[in-house]
Scaffold this motif. Structure first.
Motif, short mmCIF file in Angstrom:
data_model
loop_
_atom_site.label_atom_id
_atom_site.label_comp_id
_atom_site.label_asym_id
_atom_site.label_seq_id
_atom_site.Cartn_x
_atom_site.Cartn_y
_atom_site.Cartn_z
N PHE A 1 0.84 -1.21 0.00
CA PHE A 1 0.00 0.00 0.00
C PHE A 1 0.87 1.26 0.00
CE2 PHE A 1 -3.97 -1.89 2.33
CZ PHE A 1 -4.29 -2.62 1.20
N ALA A 2 1.84 1.31 0.89
CA ALA A 2 2.68 2.50 1.03
C ALA A 2 3.44 2.79 -0.26
CB ALA A 2 3.65 2.35 2.20
N HIS A 3 4.02 1.77 -0.85
CA HIS A 3 4.78 1.96 -2.09
C HIS A 3 3.86 2.42 -3.22
CE1 HIS A 3 7.93 1.43 -5.03
NE2 HIS A 3 7.12 0.68 -5.75
N ALA A 4 2.69 1.80 -3.33
CA ALA A 4 1.76 2.15 -4.41
C ALA A 4 1.26 3.58 -4.28
CB ALA A 4 0.58 1.18 -4.43
N ALA A 5 1.04 4.03 -3.04
CA ALA A 5 0.45 5.36 -2.82
C ALA A 5 1.49 6.46 -2.69
CB ALA A 5 -0.41 5.33 -1.56
N GLU A 6 2.76 6.10 -2.75
CA GLU A 6 3.82 7.08 -2.56
C GLU A 6 3.64 8.28 -3.50
OE1 GLU A 6 8.67 7.12 -2.60
OE2 GLU A 6 7.61 5.23 -2.29
N GLY A 7 3.51 9.46 -2.89
CA GLY A 7 3.35 10.70 -3.66
C GLY A 7 1.96 10.93 -4.20
N LEU A 8 1.04 10.03 -3.93
CA LEU A 8 -0.33 10.16 -4.44
C LEU A 8 -1.29 10.46 -3.30
CD1 LEU A 8 -0.40 7.05 -6.81
CD2 LEU A 8 0.13 9.41 -7.43
N HIS A 9 -2.46 10.99 -3.66
CA HIS A 9 -3.48 11.28 -2.66
C HIS A 9 -4.85 11.03 -3.27
CE1 HIS A 9 -0.51 13.00 -0.02
NE2 HIS A 9 -0.04 13.69 -1.04
N GLY A 10 -5.81 10.81 -2.39
CA GLY A 10 -7.21 10.69 -2.81
C GLY A 10 -7.45 9.57 -3.79
N GLU A 11 -8.20 9.88 -4.84
CA GLU A 11 -8.61 8.90 -5.84
C GLU A 11 -7.42 8.20 -6.50
OE1 GLU A 11 -12.08 7.37 -8.10
OE2 GLU A 11 -12.06 8.81 -6.46
N GLU A 12 -6.36 8.96 -6.79
CA GLU A 12 -5.17 8.34 -7.41
C GLU A 12 -4.54 7.31 -6.48
OE1 GLU A 12 -2.80 11.82 -8.33
OE2 GLU A 12 -3.17 11.48 -10.47
N ALA A 13 -4.43 7.66 -5.20
CA ALA A 13 -3.86 6.73 -4.22
C ALA A 13 -4.75 5.49 -4.09
CB ALA A 13 -3.70 7.41 -2.86
N LEU A 14 -6.06 5.71 -4.04
CA LEU A 14 -7.00 4.60 -3.91
C LEU A 14 -6.83 3.61 -5.06
CD1 LEU A 14 -10.55 4.56 -2.74
CD2 LEU A 14 -10.15 3.75 -5.04
N HIS A 15 -6.80 4.11 -6.28
CA HIS A 15 -6.66 3.21 -7.44
C HIS A 15 -5.30 2.53 -7.47
CE1 HIS A 15 -10.53 4.04 -9.15
NE2 HIS A 15 -10.32 5.35 -9.08
N ALA A 16 -4.26 3.26 -7.09
CA ALA A 16 -2.92 2.67 -7.09
C ALA A 16 -2.81 1.56 -6.04
CB ALA A 16 -1.87 3.75 -6.83
N MET A 17 -3.35 1.81 -4.85
CA MET A 17 -3.30 0.78 -3.80
C MET A 17 -4.16 -0.42 -4.17
SD MET A 17 -3.15 2.87 -0.16
CE MET A 17 -4.70 3.75 -0.39
N ALA A 18 -5.33 -0.18 -4.74
CA ALA A 18 -6.21 -1.29 -5.14
C ALA A 18 -5.55 -2.15 -6.21
CB ALA A 18 -7.55 -0.75 -5.62
N ALA A 19 -4.95 -1.51 -7.19
CA ALA A 19 -4.28 -2.27 -8.26
C ALA A 19 -3.09 -3.05 -7.72
CB ALA A 19 -3.83 -1.31 -9.38
N ALA A 20 -2.33 -2.42 -6.82
CA ALA A 20 -1.17 -3.10 -6.24
C ALA A 20 -1.60 -4.29 -5.40
CB ALA A 20 -0.35 -2.12 -5.40
N TYR A 21 -2.69 -4.14 -4.65
CA TYR A 21 -3.17 -5.24 -3.82
C TYR A 21 -3.69 -6.38 -4.68
CZ TYR A 21 -5.45 -7.93 -0.24
OH TYR A 21 -5.81 -8.97 0.59
N THR A 22 -4.40 -6.04 -5.74
CA THR A 22 -4.90 -7.05 -6.67
C THR A 22 -3.74 -7.86 -7.24
OG1 THR A 22 -6.83 -5.71 -7.20
CG2 THR A 22 -6.26 -7.44 -8.77
N ARG A 23 -2.66 -7.16 -7.62
CA ARG A 23 -1.47 -7.86 -8.14
C ARG A 23 -0.85 -8.75 -7.06
NH1 ARG A 23 -0.64 -2.98 -10.49
NH2 ARG A 23 0.84 -2.32 -8.90
N LEU A 24 -0.77 -8.22 -5.83
CA LEU A 24 -0.16 -8.99 -4.74
C LEU A 24 -0.87 -10.32 -4.54
CD1 LEU A 24 1.75 -9.20 -2.22
CD2 LEU A 24 -0.13 -8.18 -0.93
N ILE A 25 -2.19 -10.30 -4.45
CA ILE A 25 -2.88 -11.56 -4.16
C ILE A 25 -2.93 -12.47 -5.38
CG2 ILE A 25 -4.15 -10.64 -2.20
CD1 ILE A 25 -6.65 -10.56 -3.96
N ALA A 26 -2.83 -11.90 -6.58
CA ALA A 26 -2.77 -12.74 -7.78
C ALA A 26 -1.40 -13.40 -7.91
CB ALA A 26 -3.08 -11.91 -9.02
N GLU A 27 -0.36 -12.66 -7.60
CA GLU A 27 1.01 -13.15 -7.77
C GLU A 27 1.50 -13.98 -6.58
OE1 GLU A 27 3.24 -9.59 -8.53
OE2 GLU A 27 2.22 -9.24 -10.44
N ASP A 28 0.94 -13.75 -5.40
CA ASP A 28 1.38 -14.47 -4.21
C ASP A 28 0.16 -14.94 -3.41
OD1 ASP A 28 2.65 -15.52 -2.01
OD2 ASP A 28 3.81 -13.70 -1.55
#
Length: 189
Positions: free
Chosen positions: A71-98
């Motif tokens: 979450f922290a890496h995905a949201a780095e430098g982002l806020h609000g809607e951009e952070a939300l989408h970045a964290m969601a996409a990163a989490y989706t990748r995490l559970i798909a890959e691991d």
């Protein structure tokens, strides 16, 4: 042959424990299986950790920490809607890959519930503290908005449940989570 330090061996045990506990849960996983996966004896395992619960707690804390870092890496430098989408996409990748990360999270929640029901509240306190750190990691990039953070975490738990039940990408159950998936035929990644 290079010998591992106790810290390196401890790290190996935590990784092995995450894999074993993800598959068998706390009650269905033996310390023998963890020791075997690492290539150490059970007595050595217990020199690194005092008991099975300590091993499970270390694996639980690592699982939550790894998710916080995603979450922290995905949201780095982002806020609000951009952070939300970045964290969601990163989490989706995490559970798909691991998939072990997802399974371990679910095993943690089940084990805490069982411990609480048996009157062991200390175990849950440790896990809840780690989960609150996860909450805070998402909360700040989402502007400190309680409702946004609650919604984000609730969607994450729904994603955990659907993925754990084996709904494949492209299944209609994902459409409400990933509106553009309807056009693409699968969840965004």
């Amino acid at each position: 042959m290079v010998r591992m330090s106790a810290d390196e061996r401890r790290e190996s045990v935590i990784r092995a424990a995450m894999h074993e506990f993800a598959r068998g849960g706390y009650y269905g996983t033996s310390t023998e299986a963890i020791a075997k996966r690492v290539g150490v004896s059970q007595p050595y395992l217990f020199r690194l950790f005092p008991n099975k619960q300590a091993i499970f707690l270390a694996a639980s804390e690592r699982c939550l920490k790894d998710t916080r870092e995603v979450f922290a890496h995905a949201a780095e430098g982002l806020h609000g809607e951009e952070a939300l989408h970045a964290m969601a996409a990163a989490y989706t990748r995490l559970i798909a890959e691991d998939p072990d990360k997802l399974q371990m999270q679910l095993q943690v929640y089940v084990t805490v519930a069982a411990a609480e029901a048996a009157g062991d509240h200390a175990f849950g306190e440790v896990v809840r503290a780690g989960w609150m750190e996860l909450w805070d990691t998402a909360h700040l990039p989402l502007g400190g908005d309680e409702k946004e953070t609650t919604t984000f975490m609730a969607y994450g738990m729904l994603i955990n449940t659907l993925a754990a039940m084996g709904f494949p990408p492209g299944h209609r159950v994902w459409e409400g989570l990933y509106p553009s998936a309807r056009a693409k035929g699968h969840p965004e990644k």
